[in-house]
Design a protein around this motif. Sequence first.
Motif, PDB file in Angstrom:
ATOM      1  N   VAL A 163       0.920  -1.154   0.071  1.00  0.00           N
ATOM      2  CA  VAL A 163       0.055  -0.092   0.005  1.00  0.00           C
ATOM      3  C   VAL A 163       0.892   1.270   0.177  1.00  0.00           C
ATOM      4  O   VAL A 163       0.555   2.403  -0.881  1.00  0.00           O
ATOM      5  CB  VAL A 163      -1.025  -0.105   1.002  1.00  0.00           C
ATOM      6  CG1 VAL A 163      -1.645   1.431   1.321  1.00  0.00           C
ATOM      7  CG2 VAL A 163      -1.788  -1.099   1.092  1.00  0.00           C
ATOM      8  N   ALA A 164       1.733   1.256   0.866  1.00  0.00           N
ATOM      9  CA  ALA A 164       2.809   2.327   0.972  1.00  0.00           C
ATOM     10  C   ALA A 164       3.521   2.643  -0.505  1.00  0.00           C
ATOM     11  O   ALA A 164       3.674   3.802  -1.046  1.00  0.00           O
ATOM     12  CB  ALA A 164       3.966   2.093   1.949  1.00  0.00           C
ATOM     13  N   LEU A 165       3.922   1.490  -1.316  1.00  0.00           N
ATOM     14  CA  LEU A 165       4.722   1.616  -2.519  1.00  0.00           C
ATOM     15  C   LEU A 165       3.478   2.203  -3.500  1.00  0.00           C
ATOM     16  O   LEU A 165       4.165   2.932  -4.491  1.00  0.00           O
ATOM     17  CB  LEU A 165       5.259   0.376  -3.001  1.00  0.00           C
ATOM     18  CG  LEU A 165       6.520  -0.024  -2.099  1.00  0.00           C
ATOM     19  CD1 LEU A 165       6.989  -1.576  -2.276  1.00  0.00           C
ATOM     20  CD2 LEU A 165       7.628   0.996  -2.254  1.00  0.00           C
ATOM     21  N   ASP A 224       2.768  14.020  -3.792  1.00  0.00           N
ATOM     22  CA  ASP A 224       2.210  14.237  -2.294  1.00  0.00           C
ATOM     23  C   ASP A 224       1.090  12.982  -1.914  1.00  0.00           C
ATOM     24  O   ASP A 224       1.128  11.977  -2.730  1.00  0.00           O
ATOM     25  CB  ASP A 224       1.464  15.636  -2.547  1.00  0.00           C
ATOM     26  CG  ASP A 224       0.347  15.422  -3.867  1.00  0.00           C
ATOM     27  OD1 ASP A 224       0.141  14.202  -4.432  1.00  0.00           O
ATOM     28  OD2 ASP A 224       0.134  16.557  -4.307  1.00  0.00           O
ATOM     29  N   ASN A 225       0.144  13.097  -1.210  1.00  0.00           N
ATOM     30  CA  ASN A 225      -0.501  12.211  -0.827  1.00  0.00           C
ATOM     31  C   ASN A 225      -2.183  12.164  -1.231  1.00  0.00           C
ATOM     32  O   ASN A 225      -2.783  11.491  -0.961  1.00  0.00           O
ATOM     33  CB  ASN A 225      -0.669  12.142   0.890  1.00  0.00           C
ATOM     34  CG  ASN A 225      -1.453  13.151   1.364  1.00  0.00           C
ATOM     35  OD1 ASN A 225      -1.499  14.338   1.127  1.00  0.00           O
ATOM     36  ND2 ASN A 225      -2.129  12.922   2.544  1.00  0.00           N
ATOM     37  N   THR A 263       3.286  10.169   7.552  1.00  0.00           N
ATOM     38  CA  THR A 263       3.006   8.599   7.868  1.00  0.00           C
ATOM     39  C   THR A 263       3.496   8.014   6.858  1.00  0.00           C
ATOM     40  O   THR A 263       4.288   6.993   6.536  1.00  0.00           O
ATOM     41  CB  THR A 263       1.883   8.350   8.424  1.00  0.00           C
ATOM     42  OG1 THR A 263       1.496   9.042   9.666  1.00  0.00           O
ATOM     43  CG2 THR A 263       1.793   6.659   8.940  1.00  0.00           C
ATOM     44  N   TRP A 264       3.035   8.432   5.622  1.00  0.00           N
ATOM     45  CA  TRP A 264       2.994   7.975   4.227  1.00  0.00           C
ATOM     46  C   TRP A 264       4.288   8.006   3.716  1.00  0.00           C
ATOM     47  O   TRP A 264       5.063   6.908   3.416  1.00  0.00           O
ATOM     48  CB  TRP A 264       2.153   8.475   3.110  1.00  0.00           C
ATOM     49  CG  TRP A 264       2.479   7.888   1.701  1.00  0.00           C
ATOM     50  CD1 TRP A 264       2.748   6.312   1.420  1.00  0.00           C
ATOM     51  CD2 TRP A 264       2.717   8.561   0.631  1.00  0.00           C
ATOM     52  NE1 TRP A 264       3.021   6.440   0.275  1.00  0.00           N
ATOM     53  CE2 TRP A 264       3.092   7.298  -0.271  1.00  0.00           C
ATOM     54  CE3 TRP A 264       2.617   9.858   0.384  1.00  0.00           C
ATOM     55  CZ2 TRP A 264       3.373   7.835  -1.620  1.00  0.00           C
ATOM     56  CZ3 TRP A 264       2.981  10.196  -0.950  1.00  0.00           C
ATOM     57  CH2 TRP A 264       3.308   9.184  -1.877  1.00  0.00           C
ATOM     58  N   VAL A 269       9.379   5.495   2.096  1.00  0.00           N
ATOM     59  CA  VAL A 269      10.843   5.244   2.067  1.00  0.00           C
ATOM     60  C   VAL A 269      11.340   3.984   2.495  1.00  0.00           C
ATOM     61  O   VAL A 269      12.289   3.408   2.012  1.00  0.00           O
ATOM     62  CB  VAL A 269      11.562   6.497   2.862  1.00  0.00           C
ATOM     63  CG1 VAL A 269      12.694   6.280   3.340  1.00  0.00           C
ATOM     64  CG2 VAL A 269      11.332   7.704   2.123  1.00  0.00           C
ATOM     65  N   ALA A 270      10.860   3.559   3.812  1.00  0.00           N
ATOM     66  CA  ALA A 270      11.093   2.256   4.253  1.00  0.00           C
ATOM     67  C   ALA A 270      10.980   1.203   3.258  1.00  0.00           C
ATOM     68  O   ALA A 270      11.701   0.278   3.125  1.00  0.00           O
ATOM     69  CB  ALA A 270      10.473   2.042   5.555  1.00  0.00           C
TER      70      ALA A 270
END
Length: 296
Positions: A163-165, A224-225, A263-264, A269-270
């Motif tokens: 989801v982050a990616l 951006d988000n 948070t995103w 990044v991680a």
Amino acid sequence: QLTPNFYSSSCPKLFPTIKSVVQSAISSEKRMGASLLRLFFHDCFVNGCDGSLLLDDTSSFTGEKNANPNKGSVRGFDVIDKIKTAVEQACPGVVSCADILAVTARDSVVLLGGPTWNVKLGRRDSRTASQSGANNNIPPPTSSLSNLISKFSAQGLSAKEMVALVGAHTIGQARCTNFRAHVYNDTDIDATFAKTRQSNCPSTSGSGDNNLAPLDLQTPVAFDNNYFKNLVSKKGLLHSDQQVFSGGSTNSQVSTYSTSPSTWSSDFVAAMIKMGDISPLTGKSGEIRKNCRKTN
Ligand code: HEM
Ligand SMILES: [Ca+2]
Ligand SMILES: [Ca+2]
């Protein structure tokens, strides 16, 4: 095994050299930042981050560029060539094409306003590629949430990292052929948004197949988000995009990202660093290609 300072003595000018080419490519065409970021994803998901995606097909070699997810779709290889030429001039025979993709992806995100990170380096380049791997490992836009989760899991990435990616879809464009079914047939889509996208994407395949629409309708060249805000308002462009906010297990994560850009950013990044760790060639494996399009 990979380390951010891998080239600090062998190629001290590496980062500014890459960044200036990425910068000029993006100033000629903002979309190029998106295209360059996507190259890293499509490389890492097939035999790891080993530059396999960059190899051209020849009469005796089948590469990945003509696999379904890539054909007529991935772009930016000319920019990678320019970067390789500049890097070879600064430090001949030292820097892999696989590492160039990793740094280029980071620089693209930063230049479009996203977060930065230290890129781990020391990958070497493959002598092989896998068209079938590209067809099987890279999820198609028709994927359900459970298909997305399983394709990422096959690469050692969690549902949360997926989801982050996929928030990378805050930049860039997609072709009608990839969003047609979603905007005509799906029900988990804002009706007005669906109509707008239908207007430039004919319902039957043919001459409109390559018509483009932004993956993020609000800010397609800003990292951006807004992508997550769009999902919450049922304005995801691809079926697969909307799947991560369609009542399933990832809904709450999307909601969080839609209201907490920081948070995103840190999760993205991680997850990018983790994706960059997928089975690299190191030590004496592989080679340092002279030309990213062919093996030495
Ligand atoms: C979750 C599964 C994913 C699916 C199903 C997916 C699918 C797609 C599709 C269908 C397109 C449009 C291609 C076209 O129409 O030619 C696209 C574009 C793009 N994808 Fe993904 N993608 C996924 C994950 C990712 C990830 C993890 C990244 C990077 C970290 C990424 C980065 C991009 C970018 C930046 C573009 C725009 C490229 C451009 O404008 O040239 N995608 N993706
Ligand atoms: Ca690869
Ligand atoms: Ca955006």
